[in-house]
Design a protein around this motif. Structure first.
Motif, mmCIF file in Angstrom:
data_model
loop_
_atom_site.group_PDB
_atom_site.id
_atom_site.type_symbol
_atom_site.label_atom_id
_atom_site.label_comp_id
_atom_site.label_asym_id
_atom_site.label_seq_id
_atom_site.Cartn_x
_atom_site.Cartn_y
_atom_site.Cartn_z
ATOM 1 N N TYR A 1 -9.161 6.289 -1.712
ATOM 2 C CA TYR A 1 -8.496 5.107 -2.259
ATOM 3 C C TYR A 1 -8.564 5.106 -3.784
ATOM 4 O O TYR A 1 -9.553 5.549 -4.373
ATOM 5 N N TYR B 1 0.855 -1.187 0.000
ATOM 6 C CA TYR B 1 0.000 0.000 0.000
ATOM 7 C C TYR B 1 0.895 1.243 0.000
ATOM 8 O O TYR B 1 1.934 1.272 0.665
ATOM 9 N N GLN C 1 -9.187 -2.483 0.938
ATOM 10 C CA GLN C 1 -8.860 -1.118 1.323
ATOM 11 C C GLN C 1 -8.734 -1.074 2.844
ATOM 12 O O GLN C 1 -9.729 -1.227 3.552
ATOM 13 N N ASN D 1 -7.010 2.631 -7.384
ATOM 14 C CA ASN D 1 -6.197 1.558 -7.959
ATOM 15 C C ASN D 1 -5.372 2.059 -9.143
ATOM 16 O O ASN D 1 -4.587 1.303 -9.711
ATOM 17 N N VAL E 1 -3.918 1.364 -3.975
ATOM 18 C CA VAL E 1 -4.223 0.000 -3.521
ATOM 19 C C VAL E 1 -4.137 -0.949 -4.713
ATOM 20 O O VAL E 1 -4.677 -0.646 -5.782
ATOM 21 N N THR F 1 -8.618 -0.062 6.651
ATOM 22 C CA THR F 1 -9.297 0.986 7.416
ATOM 23 C C THR F 1 -8.719 1.153 8.816
ATOM 24 O O THR F 1 -9.160 2.029 9.566
ATOM 25 N N ASP G 1 0.779 5.641 0.239
ATOM 26 C CA ASP G 1 -0.070 6.812 0.442
ATOM 27 C C ASP G 1 0.746 8.100 0.509
ATOM 28 O O ASP G 1 1.872 8.124 1.014
#
Length: 385
Positions: A356, A308, A341, A358, A335, A343, A310
Motif C-alpha cells: 500500500y 482505490y 487499507q 499514499n 490509497v 484487506t 492498483d
C-alpha cells in the motif's frame, strides 16, 4: 384593443387547466402510459435508461451536481417535470402509470470531492517492471495476426495511437459481465471473441494493454475499487488500463469497455488526475471517445470506482517467466491519505496481494525509473500467455 385583451384573457382561462400541476399526497404528479422514461441533467440527455417502478418507494435517481445546482428534466411518453437539484436536498414526485399505479420517484443530488494523496514525494519508493518489447515473440504474433499496424496507421501522435487502439479493442466483442475466457491472455481472448464469445471489463483491460505493449507503448492493467469495496457484495470494482505516452512523458487512463480517454485542457489524464478533474474542473473535462461515449453518463458511472487504484509490480508480457514481487506481494495499491487499507474485496475475497502507498510518485513513475525496492524478490507468475 380592449376586445383583444378580453379575448386573450379568456384564452388563458381556457388553457390554464392544461398547465395546472396535479398532486398526490402533497407531491407533484406526472402521467405515463409506458414504463420507459428519459431524463436530462443540465444539457446531457439520458434516453431509455429509466423504468417507472411503482413497486419501489421511493425509486431513486442519483444526480451528479457539479456546482451549486443543476436543472433536471424528467420525461415520460406523455408528460414531464423539471427541478433545480442541489446536493443533499432530495426532490420527490409521483409518476402515475396508466392512471392507476403511483411510482414515488426521488432525485438525489450529490457533489464530488477531490481525494487527497501524498504529492510531496518526488522519488518513487517502488520499482515497477514494464514491457520493453524486445524480440517478444508473443507480442509480435499478436501484432502480425491482427494487423495492429493498420489500426494506428496515420496517427499523428501517441495520444491518437492510443485512442485508435482502445477503439479497436472496444469493437471486438460486446460486454458481458459474467463470461471469462479459457485463458486470460490477449490471443486467447481475441480468438474466442471471434467465435462469438463476450467478456468482462477485465478482458478489455488485458487486451488493450497487450495491444499497446505490442506497438511499443508501455501499458498496464489498472484495477479500480470503490470506497466500500470491503462490504459491497458485488460490482465493487472495475478494470481498465493506463498507457505511458512517450511524446507527452505521462500516464493516461483508457477504458476499453466504454472506449474512453479523459482529457483536460487538451492533456490526457491518468486515473488520479481524472478523479481530481471530475471534482474540480468538470466543465472543462473532456471525454474523448471514437464511439461517442457520453461525458455525463460515463462520469456518473465511473466516479464511485475512482477511490482505490492498483497495478501489478510486473507488467511484462510473455510466456512462463518469473514475475517480480515486492515483499511477496504482486501488486501496488494507491490509497487516499487517511483512508482504510482494504484487506478484503466484496466481503469474501482476501486482498492479500498488495503493498500500500499514499504517494502518487510511487504509482506514476515513468517506465524505467527505479525506486528503493529495486532488489525485489522474484516469484513464479500465475498468469501465462
Amino acid at each position: 384593443m380592449k376586445k383583444t385583451l378580453a379575448v386573450l384573457a379568456a384564452a388563458l382561462v381556457t388553457l390554464s387547466p392544461a398547465f395546472a400541476q396535479k398532486t398526490y399526497k402533497g407531491l407533484p404528479v406526472i402521467e405515463a402510459h409506458g414504463r420507459v422514461a428519459d431524463y436530462r441533467i443540465g444539457n446531457e440527455w439520458v434516453r431509455g435508461n429509466w423504468n417507472v417502478s411503482p413497486q419501489l418507494s421511493p425509486d431513486v435517481l442519483k444526480v451528479p451536481v457539479h456546482g451549486k445546482k443543476v436543472q433536471v428534466a424528467f420525461y415520460t411518453d406523455s408528460d414531464s417535470i423539471r427541478f433545480d437539484v442541489k446536493p443533499g436536498k432530495p426532490n420527490q414526485f409521483y409518476v402515475l402509470l396508466n392512471g392507476k399505479d403511483y411510482a414515488l420517484t426521488e432525485l438525489q443530488g450529490y457533489s464530488f470531492q477531490a481525494l487527497a494523496f501524498d504529492k510531496s514525494k518526488k522519488a518513487p519508493a517502488y520499482t515497477l517492471q514494464y514491457e520493453q518489447n524486445a524480440d517478444n515473440a508473443y507480442l509480435q504474433e499478436l501484432r502480425t495476426r491482427y494487423n495492429l499496424d493498420a489500426v494506428v496507421a496515420g496517427a499523428a501522435n501517441d495520444t491518437e495511437k492510443a485512442l485508435r487502439m482502445v477503439h479497436w479493442v472496444h469493437q471486438q466483442w460486446q460486454h458481458n459481465g459474467m463470461n471469462e475466457p479459457s485463458n486470460p491472455d490477449a490471443l486467447t481472448i481475441l480468438s474466442e471473441a471471434k467465435e462469438g464469445k463476450q467478456f468482462r471489463c477485465v478482458e478489455y483491460g488485458i487486451v488493450a494493454t497487450t495491444c499497446l505493449n505490442a506497438m511499443g507503448l508501455p501499458a498496464r492493467v489498472l484495477g479500480l475499487k470503490m470506497k466500500d469495496a470491503e462490504t459491497i457484495e458485488s460490482g465493487a470494482g472495475h478494470v481498465l488500463l493506463e498507457v505511458y505516452l512517450p511524446d507527452l512523458k505521462k500516464w493516461t487512463l483508457l477504458d476499453g469497455q466504454f472506449d474512453v480517454m479523459p482529457v483536460l485542457n487538451n492533456v490526457p489524464l491518468n486515473a488520479v488526475e481524472f478523479q481530481q478533474a471530475i471534482a474540480k474542473h468538470y466543465d472543462k473535462l473532456e471525454i474523448r471517445s471514437l464511439s461517442g461515449t457520453s461525458k455525463a453518463g460515463y462520469v456518473k458511472w465511473v466516479y464511485p470506482y475512482l477511490y482505490y487504484f492498483d497495478v501489478k509490480f510486473d507488467n511484462r508480457e510473455g510466456v512462463a517467466f518469473e514475475r517480480v514481487t515486492v515483499g511477496g506481494k504482486s501488486s501496488l495499491m494507491l490509497v487516499p491519505v487517511g483512508a482504510k487499507q482494504p484487506t478484503v474485496f466484496q466481503k469474501i475475497r482476501p486482498i492479500d496481494y498488495c503493498q500500500y502507498t499514499n504517494a502518487v510518485a510511487d504509482f506514476y513513475a515513468a517506465p524505467g525509473v527505479a525506486g528503493s525496492t529495486a532488489a525485489a524478490s522474484p516469484a513464479t507468475s500465475s498468469r501465462t500467455n
